[in-house]
Motif scaffolding. Structure first.
Motif, PDB file in Angstrom:
ATOM      1  N   CYS A 183      -5.803  33.652  20.160  1.00  0.00           N
ATOM      2  CA  CYS A 183      -6.382  32.463  19.524  1.00  0.00           C
ATOM      3  C   CYS A 183      -5.737  32.195  18.172  1.00  0.00           C
ATOM      4  N   GLY A 184      -5.780  33.174  17.273  1.00  0.00           N
ATOM      5  CA  GLY A 184      -5.115  33.032  15.974  1.00  0.00           C
ATOM      6  C   GLY A 184      -5.876  32.254  14.923  1.00  0.00           C
ATOM      7  N   LYS A 185      -7.056  31.681  15.265  1.00  0.00           N
ATOM      8  CA  LYS A 185      -7.835  30.967  14.234  1.00  0.00           C
ATOM      9  C   LYS A 185      -8.233  31.956  13.140  1.00  0.00           C
ATOM     10  N   ILE A 186      -8.225  31.480  11.906  1.00  0.00           N
ATOM     11  CA  ILE A 186      -8.674  32.319  10.792  1.00  0.00           C
ATOM     12  C   ILE A 186     -10.197  32.239  10.739  1.00  0.00           C
ATOM     13  N   MET A 187     -10.822  33.399  10.881  1.00  0.00           N
ATOM     14  CA  MET A 187     -12.297  33.463  10.882  1.00  0.00           C
ATOM     15  C   MET A 187     -12.806  33.512   9.448  1.00  0.00           C
ATOM     16  N   PRO A 188     -14.108  33.300   9.245  1.00  0.00           N
ATOM     17  CA  PRO A 188     -14.653  33.294   7.882  1.00  0.00           C
ATOM     18  C   PRO A 188     -14.319  34.556   7.082  1.00  0.00           C
ATOM     19  N   CYS A 189     -14.154  35.689   7.770  1.00  0.00           N
ATOM     20  CA  CYS A 189     -13.846  36.949   7.085  1.00  0.00           C
ATOM     21  C   CYS A 189     -12.396  37.011   6.625  1.00  0.00           C
ATOM     22  N   GLY A 190     -11.557  36.098   7.114  1.00  0.00           N
ATOM     23  CA  GLY A 190     -10.144  36.091   6.741  1.00  0.00           C
ATOM     24  C   GLY A 190      -9.234  36.677   7.796  1.00  0.00           C
TER      25      GLY A 190
END
Length: 196
Positions: free
Chosen positions: A125-132
Motif C-alpha cells: 500500500c505505502g500510504k503514510i499512516m498517522p504514526c508516520g
C-alpha cells in the motif's frame, strides 16, 4: 463399406491458379484441385513491402519478415529491427503506466495489453499512516489497518531497550504530546537489570 463412390457432379467453370494464368478447362470431375503455377506470386502485401521469392499459391502469403522500426508495445520508444508482421516489440523498460488503484505504477517490463491482466495491484500500500510508518499491507481500498510495526523504546535510565508495537507506542506518546513533549520523551519502565 470401403471408399465412397466418386461424386457424379461435374465442374462446369474454369479452374484458375491464384494469379489466374494457369487454367484447367471444364468439364472436370468434382474435387479437381486448381492447377499449379510456377510463376512468381503477384499478390500485394497490405504493408506495401515486396512479396519475396515464392511462387503463385492459394491462401495468404508468408508473413512479412522485412525489419522495420516500430513503437514499442508500451508506447515508450521506437524500437529498431522489428519484423513487419509483428504489432510491436518490448523495449525492455519498466511499463510505468498508472494502475487502477491510482497509487502505483505497473512494474512489469514493457508489454502489450492491460496492466491488470495478472490481477489487481499486489504492491505494498505505502500510504503514510498517522504514526508516520508506511502501510506494508498489499494495496487495498479504504483505511489502512492499525500499524503493526515494532518501535524500539529505551527505559528511563537508558540501559534497557525494548521493541513494542507501534499502537502501544502511540498510546504512550499521546499524553506526552498533550503536555508539549516529543517522541524522544516516550520511555518504558526500567528493568531489574538496570539497577546497580
Amino acid at each position: 463399406k470401403g471408399a465412397c463412390p466418386m461424386c457424379p457432379n461435374i465442374i462446369t467453370e474454369e479452374l484458375h491458379c491464384a494469379c489466374g494464368v494457369a487454367v484447367i478447362q471444364p468439364p472436370q470431375p468434382c474435387g479437381t484441385e486448381p492447377p499449379l503455377c510456377n510463376l512468381p506470386c503477384r499478390k500485394e502485401r497490405p504493408c506495401g513491402h515486396p512479396i519475396g521469392n515464392h511462387t503463385c499459391h492459394p491462401g495468404e502469403c508468408p508473413k512479412c519478415a522485412v525489419y522495420v522500426e516500430k513503437m514499442c508495445l508500451g508506447g515508450h520508444v521506437m524500437v529498431a529491427n522489428v519484423p513487419c508482421h509483428l504489432a510491436g516489440k518490448s523495449c525492455g523498460q519498466p511499463c510505468n503506466q498508472p494502475l487502477p488503484c491510482q497509487r502505483h505504477a505497473c512494474l512489469r517490463t514493457c508489454h502489450a495489453g492491460d496492466c491488470t491482466s495478472n490481477g489487481p495491484c499486489e504492491q505494498p500500500c505505502g500510504k503514510i499512516m498517522p504514526c508516520g510508518h508506511s502501510c506494508p499491507v498489499k494495496c487495498h481500498k479504504g483505511q489502512c489497518q492499525k500499524c503493526k510495526q515494532l518501535v524500539e523504546v529505551a527505559c528511563k535510565c537508558g540501559h534497557s531497550r525494548e521493541m513494542i508495537p507501534c499502537q502501544k507506542f502511540e498510546k504512550l506518546l499521546e499524553p506526552i504530546m498533550q503536555k508539549g513533549g516529543s517522541v524522544d520523551d516516550v520511555k518504558i519502565e526500567c528493568k531489574k537489570s538496570c539497577e546497580g
